[in-house]
Write a protein that holds these residues in place. Structure first.
Motif, PDB file in Angstrom:
ATOM      1  N   GLU A 457       0.828  -1.209   0.000  1.00 57.78           N
ATOM      2  CA  GLU A 457       0.000   0.000   0.000  1.00 57.78           C
ATOM      3  C   GLU A 457       0.864   1.261   0.000  1.00 57.78           C
ATOM      4  O   GLU A 457       0.385   2.330  -0.380  1.00 57.78           O
ATOM      5  CB  GLU A 457      -0.924  -0.010   1.221  1.00 57.78           C
ATOM      6  CG  GLU A 457      -2.046  -1.032   1.106  1.00 57.78           C
ATOM      7  CD  GLU A 457      -2.862  -1.150   2.377  1.00 57.78           C
ATOM      8  OE1 GLU A 457      -2.399  -0.643   3.431  1.00 57.78           O
ATOM      9  OE2 GLU A 457      -3.952  -1.753   2.342  1.00 57.78           O
ATOM     10  N   ASP A 458       2.129   1.116   0.421  1.00 59.35           N
ATOM     11  CA  ASP A 458       3.038   2.264   0.428  1.00 59.35           C
ATOM     12  C   ASP A 458       4.003   2.228  -0.749  1.00 59.35           C
ATOM     13  O   ASP A 458       4.965   3.008  -0.791  1.00 59.35           O
ATOM     14  CB  ASP A 458       3.815   2.313   1.751  1.00 59.35           C
ATOM     15  CG  ASP A 458       4.310   3.712   2.068  1.00 59.35           C
ATOM     16  OD1 ASP A 458       5.503   3.980   1.846  1.00 59.35           O
ATOM     17  OD2 ASP A 458       3.502   4.553   2.515  1.00 59.35           O
ATOM     18  N   GLY A 459       3.784   1.295  -1.708  1.00 58.66           N
ATOM     19  CA  GLY A 459       4.614   1.260  -2.910  1.00 58.66           C
ATOM     20  C   GLY A 459       5.816   0.351  -2.847  1.00 58.66           C
ATOM     21  O   GLY A 459       6.615   0.295  -3.789  1.00 58.66           O
ATOM     22  N   VAL A 460       5.992  -0.397  -1.740  1.00 59.78           N
ATOM     23  CA  VAL A 460       7.105  -1.349  -1.624  1.00 59.78           C
ATOM     24  C   VAL A 460       6.592  -2.697  -2.126  1.00 59.78           C
ATOM     25  O   VAL A 460       5.868  -3.397  -1.418  1.00 59.78           O
ATOM     26  CB  VAL A 460       7.601  -1.450  -0.168  1.00 59.78           C
ATOM     27  CG1 VAL A 460       8.742  -2.443  -0.062  1.00 59.78           C
ATOM     28  CG2 VAL A 460       8.022  -0.084   0.346  1.00 59.78           C
ATOM     29  N   LYS A 461       6.982  -3.086  -3.371  1.00 57.69           N
ATOM     30  CA  LYS A 461       6.366  -4.255  -3.994  1.00 57.69           C
ATOM     31  C   LYS A 461       7.357  -5.342  -4.374  1.00 57.69           C
ATOM     32  O   LYS A 461       6.954  -6.430  -4.777  1.00 57.69           O
ATOM     33  CB  LYS A 461       5.582  -3.806  -5.243  1.00 57.69           C
ATOM     34  CG  LYS A 461       4.500  -2.792  -4.924  1.00 57.69           C
ATOM     35  CD  LYS A 461       3.775  -2.327  -6.176  1.00 57.69           C
ATOM     36  CE  LYS A 461       2.723  -1.272  -5.840  1.00 57.69           C
ATOM     37  NZ  LYS A 461       2.001  -0.783  -7.037  1.00 57.69           N
ATOM     38  N   THR A 462       8.644  -5.058  -4.277  1.00 54.24           N
ATOM     39  CA  THR A 462       9.649  -6.064  -4.609  1.00 54.24           C
ATOM     40  C   THR A 462      10.662  -6.168  -3.481  1.00 54.24           C
ATOM     41  O   THR A 462      10.732  -5.292  -2.601  1.00 54.24           O
ATOM     42  CB  THR A 462      10.400  -5.694  -5.909  1.00 54.24           C
ATOM     43  OG1 THR A 462      11.181  -4.514  -5.673  1.00 54.24           O
ATOM     44  CG2 THR A 462       9.428  -5.440  -7.056  1.00 54.24           C
TER      45      THR A 462
END
Length: 542
Positions: A457-462
């Protein structure tokens, strides 16, 4: 003005007189004279020449010499101050690059302009030497008290004569209602000494906490001798102050020693500070106990300390609230400065209402998630259970001790809790994948599905995104801006991830990605342990 034998000794006498008047080294004055004479000679013989003057310290005889340096042929630029190796053979035997040919030249007749220029050089040198002497004298006195005489006031700042220099007592460093006239005697604390182009600047203060500490050191011999130590000082200048003291001799009461016979010692400090009221408090290593002392004269019912956040909650009786806060928040503000903690004060009624609200929220959580009636849910909360995880994974024996709960009931409760948690994890994982989270992050050991969802949800996806995070970004923390502590919310803070745990997770991710060699981490850890061991050894020796 030619320098003749008649005035050679006069040079030295002049240097001695100037040095004595300005309280500087006579050698510095003579050096200034040498430089001024050399400058005058250059104006006579040519500015490109390297002319040097030496004055004999015993006879006062001034010797003028011209110096030429041997250089390579291709580097010859200044024909007046340099010469080639070939040219140098006329004057030197076996000359080499870097050698100097020195020849004496006749003294100069100094005209009016040259004499004035020489005088300016000498004055400038003397002024610089005087400034250096002032700085060297006062730089080591920073942090001490000095007595002075008021010279004048400029735009609210008081200029103080402190002997061999002037100090500045700024408007914001004066106690509010104080006013001074020329020739008034004043006692100040030397807060800072700075070397600046216009000379050393000596900044004074009467509002600094250290000023009060130094005053007590002067009035209380036990503090000066080290038997009693001032651990902390907090001031509202001109109004009220609190000091924390500790005694290293069990036979001496630190508070009584600072107060003195019939309050004589503390009264001397109060008089110097224009009637500032002073609370003397016994210092204690136990922070809650120390805070209770610091909030005197208010009574405290309960203290809850959050060491990580450096915050403390204080519960006081309803009728003690205004006393604990103090006029315009003065009492709690000084207590906060003294302890270095942020203090939240609430009444017993407010604390009871908050606890009741938390109790009701947890009761509703267990009723909704575990399909329990209100009475049973309240039983769980009363026994200290606050989350579904605690119910799901606690030892069965801890559930059986609750009245009316047997082994079958305990197993059923845990099964329901686990089912709910699994459903929540599944939903969180599905939502995270919808947000574009990659498998590298989902499969990373140490992150729950809910944590992965919060990161996504905060853009940390990898995993690469996660490895670039700072530990405080994950665990949260506190920063200080303009003296005020500000809370930094962490992405995983609501999951009770500590700063150390966040650091370990990030480092593990960086190792997996090959950004860091694990052997380097081991070496750093061992080095840290060695340093801790050395520090402990030094402390033990001390």
């Amino acid at each position: 003005m030619a320098i003749t034998s008649a005035n050679q000794l006069e040079l030295l006498q002049t240097a001695e007189a100037v040095a004595r008047e300005k309280m500087i080294d006579p050698g510095l004055v003579v050096e200034a004279m040498e430089e001024s004479l050399a400058r005058a000679a250059k104006s006579r013989y040519g500015s490109e020449m390297d002319i040097r003057v030496t004055i004999d310290r015993k006879t006062g005889r001034a010797t003028f010499t011209r110096v030429r340096t041997v250089v390579e042929d291709e580097e010859l630029e200044n024909y007046q101050a340099e010469l080639t190796v070939e040219q140098a053979r006329q004057y030197l035997e076996n000359p080499a690059v870097g050698d100097e040919y020195v020849e004496e030249i006749p003294p100069v007749d100094m005209g009016r302009i040259a004499a004035q220029s020489a005088k300016q050089v000498i004055l400038q040198k003397v002024r610089e030497a005087e400034r250096d002497r002032q700085y060297e004298e006062f730089k080591d006195r920073a942090g001490t008290i000095i007595n002075g005489v008021v010279k004048r006031e400029e735009y609210g700042n008081v200029i103080v004569d402190i002997g061999r220099g002037e100090g500045v007592l700024r408007r914001n460093e004066k106690i509010g209602r104080e006013s001074y006239r020329p020739n008034d005697r004043i006692r100040c604390y030397i807060k800072d000494v700075r070397r600046e182009a216009r000379g050393p600047q000596i900044f004074l203060s009467r509002t600094a906490p250290e000023f009060m500490a130094e005053l007590f050191k002067m009035e209380v011999p036990e503090i000066y001798d080290g038997i009693i130590e001032l651990k902390a000082v907090a001031r509202d200048p001109g109004s009220r102050a609190k000091i924390a003291v500790i005694s290293y001799d069990n036979s001496i009461d630190p508070v009584g020693a600072c107060v003195g016979m019939r309050g004589s010692r503390v009264q001397a400090v109060v008089n110097e500070l224009q009637g500032e009221k002073i609370d003397i408090i016994p210092w204690n290593e136990d922070m809650p106990t120390f805070l209770v002392n610091a909030l005197q004269p208010a009574e405290v019912s309960k203290v809850v300390l959050d060491e990580e956040a450096e915050r403390i909650e204080v519960v006081v009786p309803d009728e003690q609230l205004s006393l604990a806060i103090g006029r315009r928040g003065q009492n709690v503000r000084l207590a906060s400065q003294l302890t270095g903690l942020d203090i939240d004060i609430m009444t017993e009624e407010e604390e009871s209402a908050r606890r009741q609200k938390e109790f009701e929220e947890r009761t509703r959580l267990f009723m909704a998630a575990l399909d329990l009636d209100e009475f049973f849910a309240q039983l769980l909360v009363s026994e200290g259970f606050t989350t579904l995880e605690e119910v799901a994974y606690v030892e069965v024996d801890e559930l059986i001790v609750i009245d009316g709960v047997d082994e079958d009931t305990a197993n059923e409760l845990q099964a329901r809790a686990r089912d709910v948690l699994e459903a929540q994890a599944k939903a969180a994982l599905e939502h995270a994948r919808e947000l574009g989270v990659e498998d590298s992050l989902v499969e990373f050991d140490g992150l729950t599905p809910q944590m992965v969802e919060a990161l996504a949800e905060d853009g940390v996806k990898t995993l690469e995104d996660f490895a670039t995070c700072a530990d405080w970004e994950l665990a949260g923390g506190w920063t200080t801006e303009n003296g005020e502590r500000i809370k930094d919310d962490g992405l995983l803070e609501k999951f009770d991830v500590s700063l150390e745990e966040a650091q370990n997770l990030v480092m593990t991710a960086r190792v997996l990605l090959g950004w860091i060699d694990p052997d380097d981490l081991v070496a750093d850890a061992e080095e840290g342990e060695d340093l801790e061991g050395e520090d402990a050894a030094v402390e033990a020796e001390a």
